[in-house]
Design a protein around this motif. Sequence first.
Motif: not given
Length: 105
Positions: A3-5, A9-11, A15-19
């Motif tokens: 689902d979109a949620l 969450r995956a996105a 983003r946090r891992a890339d940061a």
Amino acid sequence: MHDALSSERAADVIRRADAEIALHLEDRDQAVASMWFYEHVLGLARATDVTNTACREILSKALYGIDRRRTESGHYELWPVPDVTGPELVKLAEGTGVPRVGVVG
């Protein structure tokens, strides 16, 4: 079913891992450059688990910053790292301010 949620969450995880990775890129690049210019590690790309292209880019940026040159075809490329002997690499690195990583004092 996704689902979109769960996609959000995956996105967010990505983003946090890339940061987190971005926080350490400069340290990694300095260590890679130090290993090449001062310790003369052969097979550096393989030893540090980066591609040959990424390794050349790291070394070029260590010497020249992010300065790029324009080729005859109009593309930009990094300046090549000179093909010189170990003592000459040290002199070149010291002259351009490449830091020695892991050396105390």
